[in-house]
Enzyme design. Structure first.
Site, PDB file in Angstrom:
ATOM      1  N   THR A 133       0.819  -1.217   0.000  1.00 43.87           N
ATOM      2  CA  THR A 133       0.000   0.000   0.000  1.00 43.87           C
ATOM      3  C   THR A 133       0.856   1.272   0.000  1.00 43.87           C
ATOM      4  OG1 THR A 133      -1.430   1.276   1.489  1.00 43.87           O
ATOM      5  CG2 THR A 133      -0.116  -0.393   2.512  1.00 43.87           C
ATOM      6  N   GLU A 135       0.234   3.574   1.958  1.00 40.85           N
ATOM      7  CA  GLU A 135       0.179   4.094   3.334  1.00 40.85           C
ATOM      8  C   GLU A 135       1.503   3.931   4.077  1.00 40.85           C
ATOM      9  OE1 GLU A 135      -3.390   3.379   5.513  1.00 40.85           O
ATOM     10  OE2 GLU A 135      -4.560   3.049   3.701  1.00 40.85           O
ATOM     11  N   LYS A 162       2.302  -3.389   7.343  1.00 49.18           N
ATOM     12  CA  LYS A 162       2.583  -3.562   5.910  1.00 49.18           C
ATOM     13  C   LYS A 162       4.026  -3.147   5.616  1.00 49.18           C
ATOM     14  CE  LYS A 162       0.216  -4.711   2.958  1.00 49.18           C
ATOM     15  NZ  LYS A 162      -0.112  -6.067   2.421  1.00 49.18           N
TER      16      LYS A 162
HETATM   17  P1  NAD Z   1      -9.389  -7.618   2.207  1.00 47.02           P
HETATM   18  O1  NAD Z   1      -9.402  -7.341   3.671  1.00 47.02           O
HETATM   19  O2  NAD Z   1     -10.620  -7.384   1.422  1.00 47.02           O
HETATM   20  O3  NAD Z   1      -8.958  -9.139   1.950  1.00 47.02           O
HETATM   21  C1  NAD Z   1      -7.926  -9.766   2.658  1.00 47.02           C
HETATM   22  C2  NAD Z   1      -8.084 -11.261   2.467  1.00 47.02           C
HETATM   23  O4  NAD Z   1      -7.008 -11.922   3.159  1.00 47.02           O
HETATM   24  C3  NAD Z   1      -9.379 -11.830   3.039  1.00 47.02           C
HETATM   25  O5  NAD Z   1      -9.989 -12.706   2.120  1.00 47.02           O
HETATM   26  C4  NAD Z   1      -8.939 -12.579   4.291  1.00 47.02           C
HETATM   27  O6  NAD Z   1      -9.770 -13.699   4.604  1.00 47.02           O
HETATM   28  C5  NAD Z   1      -7.540 -13.007   3.893  1.00 47.02           C
HETATM   29  N1  NAD Z   1      -6.660 -13.265   5.045  1.00 47.02           N
HETATM   30  C6  NAD Z   1      -6.516 -12.522   6.173  1.00 47.02           C
HETATM   31  N2  NAD Z   1      -5.621 -13.088   6.991  1.00 47.02           N
HETATM   32  C7  NAD Z   1      -5.168 -14.205   6.364  1.00 47.02           C
HETATM   33  C8  NAD Z   1      -4.212 -15.204   6.698  1.00 47.02           C
HETATM   34  N3  NAD Z   1      -3.558 -15.177   7.850  1.00 47.02           N
HETATM   35  N4  NAD Z   1      -3.986 -16.197   5.808  1.00 47.02           N
HETATM   36  C9  NAD Z   1      -4.667 -16.253   4.627  1.00 47.02           C
HETATM   37  N5  NAD Z   1      -5.594 -15.337   4.269  1.00 47.02           N
HETATM   38  C10 NAD Z   1      -5.832 -14.318   5.122  1.00 47.02           C
HETATM   39  O7  NAD Z   1      -8.171  -6.771   1.635  1.00 47.02           O
HETATM   40  P2  NAD Z   1      -7.983  -6.083   0.225  1.00 47.02           P
HETATM   41  O8  NAD Z   1      -8.555  -4.729   0.282  1.00 47.02           O
HETATM   42  O9  NAD Z   1      -8.423  -7.008  -0.834  1.00 47.02           O
HETATM   43  O10 NAD Z   1      -6.408  -5.939   0.187  1.00 47.02           O
HETATM   44  C11 NAD Z   1      -5.586  -6.973  -0.344  1.00 47.02           C
HETATM   45  C12 NAD Z   1      -4.141  -6.571  -0.232  1.00 47.02           C
HETATM   46  O11 NAD Z   1      -3.916  -5.347  -0.926  1.00 47.02           O
HETATM   47  C13 NAD Z   1      -3.693  -6.315   1.212  1.00 47.02           C
HETATM   48  O12 NAD Z   1      -2.396  -6.819   1.372  1.00 47.02           O
HETATM   49  C14 NAD Z   1      -3.705  -4.793   1.330  1.00 47.02           C
HETATM   50  O13 NAD Z   1      -2.748  -4.363   2.266  1.00 47.02           O
HETATM   51  C15 NAD Z   1      -3.334  -4.388  -0.071  1.00 47.02           C
HETATM   52  N6  NAD Z   1      -3.853  -3.073  -0.510  1.00 47.02           N
HETATM   53  C16 NAD Z   1      -5.178  -2.775  -0.362  1.00 47.02           C
HETATM   54  C17 NAD Z   1      -5.643  -1.545  -0.831  1.00 47.02           C
HETATM   55  C18 NAD Z   1      -7.110  -1.178  -0.737  1.00 47.02           C
HETATM   56  O14 NAD Z   1      -7.461  -0.038  -1.032  1.00 47.02           O
HETATM   57  N7  NAD Z   1      -7.996  -2.084  -0.372  1.00 47.02           N
HETATM   58  C19 NAD Z   1      -4.757  -0.637  -1.399  1.00 47.02           C
HETATM   59  C20 NAD Z   1      -3.408  -0.985  -1.530  1.00 47.02           C
HETATM   60  C21 NAD Z   1      -2.964  -2.219  -1.086  1.00 47.02           C
END
Ligand code: NAD
Length: 351
Positions: A133, A135, A162
């Site tokens: 991210t 962030e 992160k």
């Molecule tokens: P999300 O919370 O929607 O999904 C996360 C998924 O990971 C879920 O399905 C959850 O069940 C799974 N999970 C959690 N802990 C786990 C574990 N220990 N083992 C296996 N699975 C596990 O998140 P998202 O918004 O889809 O984000 C996905 C990735 O992208 C993250 O790493 C986040 O930091 C990064 N990201 C998100 C955004 C955003 O705007 N949403 C922006 C930049 C980066």
């Protein structure tokens, strides 16, 4: 046939990515712990596909990781699995350290052992892509943008966890030569996002006639990217990125939170007008700000554009219209993911 291990593929971005892979002849092994944020409903359209294998488990489980890697022999790993909500990290930071830091460590460690055992050609072609991210870079003043060389300055337990994972990924390249890639992306929006994040929360509250809570004065700025554009960027980095490199991914869409909510209200006024003829904007209320709320994020995505030819295809307006329409058309998904454990209440006020 190519096999890719995707972690967190039942979540928002991972789910969109897995559905995308489903269009090609790629074998996807999807490892997800199905926390509150993971929903198999997102993957219902590919539940009978022979190209997709779902495994319910955690990236912190070394034994499980070893078994998956030896059995399925992936040529790439894309790590989405994470605790991802800043407000939850304020209330309960421990899960963020467990999954984001220790889980990423475990995944790297088991991957390193597996990768070392591969024949030379497969070893060379192997990739580990870590999804991160913007962030991690902290908060900006009124001007400037984050580049890949901006020093890390995470301010929330989420961004700190992160940042920790990004550093581990980097270290596995420098220390062991593991062919890693890292992407740091701005705020995503689009279909299948759990309704605790700003855009789906506002849409769902508005449709129920509930208040639309804006933190502080609503002037915090974020860059917004449509989730499919993010998935295309990850695909591009996976196929052509240079191991060890970091790529910033952004939408060139800086908006204040208030601007986002105003645009959402206007779209809803057009697509699902309120029965009383009033605007959804009337539901906006201001609530106490998030502690340590970063003021502004902005991404300089020149590197990925110049070196890999990636650019977003959606503008904020086109992407947001598609998103609102998707939530209007998928009420069943929304109701089912809100299974009782979360009802749209305020989290992360640190009270
Ligand atoms: P999300 O919370 O929607 O999904 C996360 C998924 O990971 C879920 O399905 C959850 O069940 C799974 N999970 C959690 N802990 C786990 C574990 N220990 N083992 C296996 N699975 C596990 O998140 P998202 O918004 O889809 O984000 C996905 C990735 O992208 C993250 O790493 C986040 O930091 C990064 N990201 C998100 C955004 C955003 O705007 N949403 C922006 C930049 C980066």
């Amino acid at each position: 046939m190519k096999t890719v291990l995707v972690t967190g593929g039942a979540g928002f971005i991972g789910g969109n990515f897995v559905l995308r892979l489903g269009r090609d002849a790629t074998l996807t092994i999807n490892l997800d712990a199905l926390t509150y944020a993971g929903n198999l409903d997102t993957l219902s359209s590919i539940k009978d596909s022979s190209f997709h294998t779902f495994i319910n488990g955690s990236i912190t489980d070394a034994k499980l990781l070893t078994r998956i890697l030896t059995e399925h022999r992936p040529s790439a790993i894309v790590n989405f699995a994470a605790e991802s909500h800043v407000d939850r990290s304020i209330d309960s930071p421990e899960a963020f350290i467990q999954t984001n830091v220790l889980g990423t460590f475990q995944l790297l460690e088991e991957t390193r052992k597996y990768w070392r055992s591969l024949p030379e050609a497969e070893k060379k072609a192997f990739r580990f892509l870590h999804v991160s991210t913007d962030e991690v870079y902290g908060s900006l003043g009124p001007t400037g943008k984050f580049t890949e060389t901006t020093p890390y300055q995470p301010n929330s337990p989420y961004s700190a966890s992160k940042a920790g994972s990004d550093h581990l990924v980097r270290a596995y390249f420098h220390t062991y030569g593991l062919p890693v890639l890292t992407t740091n992306c701005s705020n995503n929006y689009g279909p299948f996002q759990f309704p605790e994040k700003l855009i789906p929360l506002m849409i769902m509250n508005a449709l129920k006639g509930k208040p639309l809570p804006i933190y502080g004065t609503g002037t915090n700025v974020r860059d917004w990217l449509f989730v499919e554009d993010h998935c295309r960027a990850i695909e591009r980095v996976l196929e052509a990125g240079t191991p060890g490199e970091v790529y910033n991914v952004g939408g060139n869409n800086e908006k204040t939170n208030l601007e986002v909510v105003h645009t959402l209200c206007d779209l809803l006024d057009e697509l699902r007008p309120k029965g009383d003829g009033q605007s959804y904007r009337d539901l906006i209320t201001y609530v106490t700000d998030r502690p340590g709320h970063d003021m502004r994020y902005a991404i300089d995505a020149t590197k990925i554009k110049n070196t890999l030819g990636w650019e977003p295809q959606e503008t904020f307006e086109t992407g947001l219209r598609k998103t609102v329409q998707w939530y209007l058309d998928n009420d069943t998904w929304c109701q089912r993911v809100m299974d009782g454990s979360y009802r749209g209440e305020r989290l992360g006020s640190a009270d």
